[in-house]
Design a protein around this motif. Structure first.
Motif, PDB file in Angstrom:
ATOM      1  N   LEU A  59       0.825  -1.208   0.000  1.00 48.59           N
ATOM      2  CA  LEU A  59       0.000   0.000   0.000  1.00 48.59           C
ATOM      3  C   LEU A  59       0.860   1.259   0.000  1.00 48.59           C
ATOM      4  O   LEU A  59       2.031   1.224   0.421  1.00 48.59           O
ATOM      5  CB  LEU A  59      -0.887   0.012   1.252  1.00 48.59           C
ATOM      6  N   GLY A  61       2.413   4.288   1.512  1.00 46.91           N
ATOM      7  CA  GLY A  61       2.776   4.544   2.910  1.00 46.91           C
ATOM      8  C   GLY A  61       3.272   3.317   3.658  1.00 46.91           C
ATOM      9  O   GLY A  61       3.583   3.389   4.848  1.00 46.91           O
ATOM     10  N   SER A  62       3.367   2.179   2.971  1.00 46.07           N
ATOM     11  CA  SER A  62       3.799   0.956   3.674  1.00 46.07           C
ATOM     12  C   SER A  62       5.317   0.898   3.854  1.00 46.07           C
ATOM     13  O   SER A  62       5.819   0.009   4.548  1.00 46.07           O
ATOM     14  CB  SER A  62       3.297  -0.296   2.934  1.00 46.07           C
ATOM     15  N   GLY A  63       6.029   1.796   3.189  1.00 46.10           N
ATOM     16  CA  GLY A  63       7.489   1.848   3.364  1.00 46.10           C
ATOM     17  C   GLY A  63       8.283   1.296   2.178  1.00 46.10           C
ATOM     18  O   GLY A  63       9.473   1.018   2.306  1.00 46.10           O
ATOM     19  N   LYS A  64       7.641   1.193   1.025  1.00 45.20           N
ATOM     20  CA  LYS A  64       8.326   0.649  -0.158  1.00 45.20           C
ATOM     21  C   LYS A  64       9.565   1.459  -0.528  1.00 45.20           C
ATOM     22  O   LYS A  64      10.653   0.911  -0.699  1.00 45.20           O
ATOM     23  CB  LYS A  64       7.368   0.616  -1.383  1.00 45.20           C
ATOM     24  N   SER A  65       9.384   2.777  -0.667  1.00 46.46           N
ATOM     25  CA  SER A  65      10.513   3.626  -1.082  1.00 46.46           C
ATOM     26  C   SER A  65      11.588   3.651   0.001  1.00 46.46           C
ATOM     27  O   SER A  65      12.793   3.663  -0.314  1.00 46.46           O
ATOM     28  CB  SER A  65      10.039   5.056  -1.346  1.00 46.46           C
ATOM     29  N   THR A  66      11.159   3.647   1.249  1.00 47.23           N
ATOM     30  CA  THR A  66      12.114   3.656   2.363  1.00 47.23           C
ATOM     31  C   THR A  66      12.980   2.399   2.308  1.00 47.23           C
ATOM     32  O   THR A  66      14.215   2.479   2.424  1.00 47.23           O
ATOM     33  CB  THR A  66      11.352   3.729   3.708  1.00 47.23           C
ATOM     34  N   ARG A 165       0.357   7.149   8.806  1.00 50.11           N
ATOM     35  CA  ARG A 165       1.602   7.807   8.361  1.00 50.11           C
ATOM     36  C   ARG A 165       1.280   8.937   7.380  1.00 50.11           C
ATOM     37  O   ARG A 165       1.765  10.050   7.543  1.00 50.11           O
ATOM     38  CB  ARG A 165       2.499   6.785   7.648  1.00 50.11           C
ATOM     39  N   PRO A 167       2.272  10.410   4.648  1.00 45.55           N
ATOM     40  CA  PRO A 167       3.248  11.500   4.528  1.00 45.55           C
ATOM     41  C   PRO A 167       2.903  12.527   3.452  1.00 45.55           C
ATOM     42  O   PRO A 167       3.321  13.681   3.535  1.00 45.55           O
ATOM     43  CB  PRO A 167       4.551  10.764   4.162  1.00 45.55           C
ATOM     44  N   CYS A 206       6.876  -1.767  13.657  1.00 44.88           N
ATOM     45  CA  CYS A 206       7.404  -2.017  12.312  1.00 44.88           C
ATOM     46  C   CYS A 206       8.936  -2.079  12.400  1.00 44.88           C
ATOM     47  O   CYS A 206       9.537  -1.263  13.112  1.00 44.88           O
ATOM     48  CB  CYS A 206       6.983  -0.868  11.400  1.00 44.88           C
ATOM     49  N   PRO A 207       9.572  -3.039  11.738  1.00 44.78           N
ATOM     50  CA  PRO A 207      11.036  -3.043  11.780  1.00 44.78           C
ATOM     51  C   PRO A 207      11.608  -1.739  11.212  1.00 44.78           C
ATOM     52  O   PRO A 207      10.975  -1.117  10.359  1.00 44.78           O
ATOM     53  CB  PRO A 207      11.423  -4.245  10.901  1.00 44.78           C
ATOM     54  N   PRO A 209      13.979   0.849   9.047  1.00 43.15           N
ATOM     55  CA  PRO A 209      14.428   0.741   7.648  1.00 43.15           C
ATOM     56  C   PRO A 209      15.687  -0.117   7.514  1.00 43.15           C
ATOM     57  O   PRO A 209      15.779  -0.943   6.604  1.00 43.15           O
ATOM     58  CB  PRO A 209      14.695   2.206   7.259  1.00 43.15           C
ATOM     59  N   MET A 212      14.726  -3.771   7.878  1.00 44.02           N
ATOM     60  CA  MET A 212      14.032  -4.266   6.671  1.00 44.02           C
ATOM     61  C   MET A 212      15.062  -4.571   5.585  1.00 44.02           C
ATOM     62  O   MET A 212      15.002  -5.603   4.915  1.00 44.02           O
ATOM     63  CB  MET A 212      13.032  -3.219   6.143  1.00 44.02           C
TER      64      MET A 212
HETATM   65  N1  ADP Z   1      10.265   1.020   8.853  1.00 42.79           N
HETATM   66  C1  ADP Z   1       9.726   2.196   9.079  1.00 42.79           C
HETATM   67  N2  ADP Z   1       9.572   2.646  10.335  1.00 42.79           N
HETATM   68  C2  ADP Z   1       9.028   3.850  10.544  1.00 42.79           C
HETATM   69  N3  ADP Z   1       8.585   4.685   9.589  1.00 42.79           N
HETATM   70  C3  ADP Z   1       8.705   4.289   8.342  1.00 42.79           C
HETATM   71  C4  ADP Z   1       9.279   3.034   8.005  1.00 42.79           C
HETATM   72  N4  ADP Z   1       9.252   2.886   6.677  1.00 42.79           N
HETATM   73  C5  ADP Z   1       8.704   4.012   6.195  1.00 42.79           C
HETATM   74  N5  ADP Z   1       8.383   4.862   7.174  1.00 42.79           N
HETATM   75  C6  ADP Z   1       7.770   6.163   7.014  1.00 42.79           C
HETATM   76  O1  ADP Z   1       6.481   5.945   6.456  1.00 42.79           O
HETATM   77  C7  ADP Z   1       6.198   6.902   5.442  1.00 42.79           C
HETATM   78  C8  ADP Z   1       5.905   6.194   4.132  1.00 42.79           C
HETATM   79  O2  ADP Z   1       7.074   5.541   3.686  1.00 42.79           O
HETATM   80  P1  ADP Z   1       7.392   5.404   2.146  1.00 42.79           P
HETATM   81  O3  ADP Z   1       8.672   4.677   2.037  1.00 42.79           O
HETATM   82  O4  ADP Z   1       7.277   6.723   1.459  1.00 42.79           O
HETATM   83  O5  ADP Z   1       6.178   4.453   1.692  1.00 42.79           O
HETATM   84  P2  ADP Z   1       5.666   4.075   0.248  1.00 42.79           P
HETATM   85  O6  ADP Z   1       6.820   4.225  -0.704  1.00 42.79           O
HETATM   86  O7  ADP Z   1       5.196   2.664   0.368  1.00 42.79           O
HETATM   87  O8  ADP Z   1       4.545   5.021  -0.048  1.00 42.79           O
HETATM   88  C9  ADP Z   1       7.415   7.824   5.385  1.00 42.79           C
HETATM   89  O9  ADP Z   1       7.130   8.978   6.144  1.00 42.79           O
HETATM   90  C10 ADP Z   1       8.521   7.018   6.017  1.00 42.79           C
HETATM   91  O10 ADP Z   1       9.465   7.839   6.645  1.00 42.79           O
END
Ligand code: ADP
Ligand code: PPS
Length: 228
Positions: A59, A61-66, A165, A167, A206-207, A209, A212
């Motif tokens: 989804l 905001g799930s942290g894909k890009s992170t 989240r 963002p 959540c683990p 970054p 992960m």
């Molecule tokens: N493992 C994590 N722990 C805490 N916050 C996270 C983590 N991964 C991502 N975030 C935060 O969650 C938000 C969405 O992450 P993002 O990587 O942009 O998600 P997506 O690419 O799936 O939309 C960002 O503000 C990011 O900083």
């Protein structure tokens, strides 16, 4: 046209004259595949790694890009060549003509799958980070990349966490009806059933970054991707 060799009785090779195989692919007619003498294995030997695609789905905001960025950094720092294909970024260029309706999302995934395949063929560890909500589209990319070169990573985080989240404020806009067809709100997300790697919450957390990225890195090490 001389494009094949025949083994003679004395073991020597002589060219065979044969009609080239001309075919129709999609809307292209009369096209031929051209082989290059330097292939994937030579490039992999040069780089000391196996070309592959790490496909991160989940989804917004799930942290894909992170994860994509953290993993790319970890691999880069240990001497591995990576390239990140991020859905948001690709929609600024290659895929700027596509919307978020189902058929455009399918075309988005098809194009990125084909581009990722080229990166893997180049010997690069390609990290693709897209919502890719439809199982059929993701599985079509898997088929493009045989020999275990497609590694699916499912960001298995609950919608409530992603929405909290928010963002970019997109969930808020979707909830108020200002964005229509937003994944997880009024558009589907089909969870993977056969992912190589699943990232999920542990004890409600959540683990990080880095954690992960380490999870994926361990998988790559254990499965021989970090050597040619
Ligand atoms: N493992 C994590 N722990 C805490 N916050 C996270 C983590 N991964 C991502 N975030 C935060 O969650 C938000 C969405 O992450 P993002 O990587 O942009 O998600 P997506 O690419 O799936 O939309 C960002 O503000 C990011 O900083
Ligand atoms: N309707 C709708 N649904 C989902 N997402 C939307 C939508 N409109 C815009 N966005 C923003 O576009 C990013 C997702 O692009 P993708 O190319 O990864 O999407 S898809 O794979 O084609 O479904 C996504 O980025 P991420 O938050 O990084 O996932 C959103 O910021």
């Amino acid at each position: 046209m001389e494009h094949q060799q025949q083994l003679a009785g004395d073991g020597s090779r002589s060219p065979v004259k044969e009609k080239p195989l001309v075919s129709t692919i999609g809307k292209s007619t009369n096209i031929l595949w051209h082989n290059c003498p330097i292939g994937q294995s030579e490039r992999q030997n040069l780089l000391g790694q196996k070309g592959c695609v790490i496909w991160i789905t989940g989804l917004s905001g799930s942290g894909k890009s992170t994860l994509a960025c953290a993993l790319s950094r970890e691999l880069h720092c240990s001497g591995h060549l990576t390239y990140v294909l991020d859905g948001d970024n690709l929609r600024h260029g290659l895929n700027r003509d596509l919307s978020f309706k189902a058929e455009d999302r399918a075309e988005n995934i098809r194009r990125v799958g084909e581009v990722a395949k080229l990166f893997a063929d180049a010997g690069i560890i390609c990290i693709a980070s897209l919502i890719s909500p439809y199982r059929r589209d993701r599985d079509a990319c898997r088929v493009l990349l045989p020999e275990s070169r497609f590694i699916e990573v499912f960001m298995d985080l609950p919608l409530e966490i992603c929405e909290a989240r928010d963002p970019k404020g997109l969930y808020k806009l979707a909830r108020s009806g200002k964005i229509k067809g937003f994944t997880g709100i009024d558009d589907p997300y089909e969870s993977p059933v056969n992912s190589e790697i699943v990232i999920k919450m542990v004890d409600g957390e959540c683990p990080s970054p880095k954690a992960m990225a380490q999870h994926v890195l361990c998988y790559l090490e254990e499965n021989g991707y970090l050597q040619a």
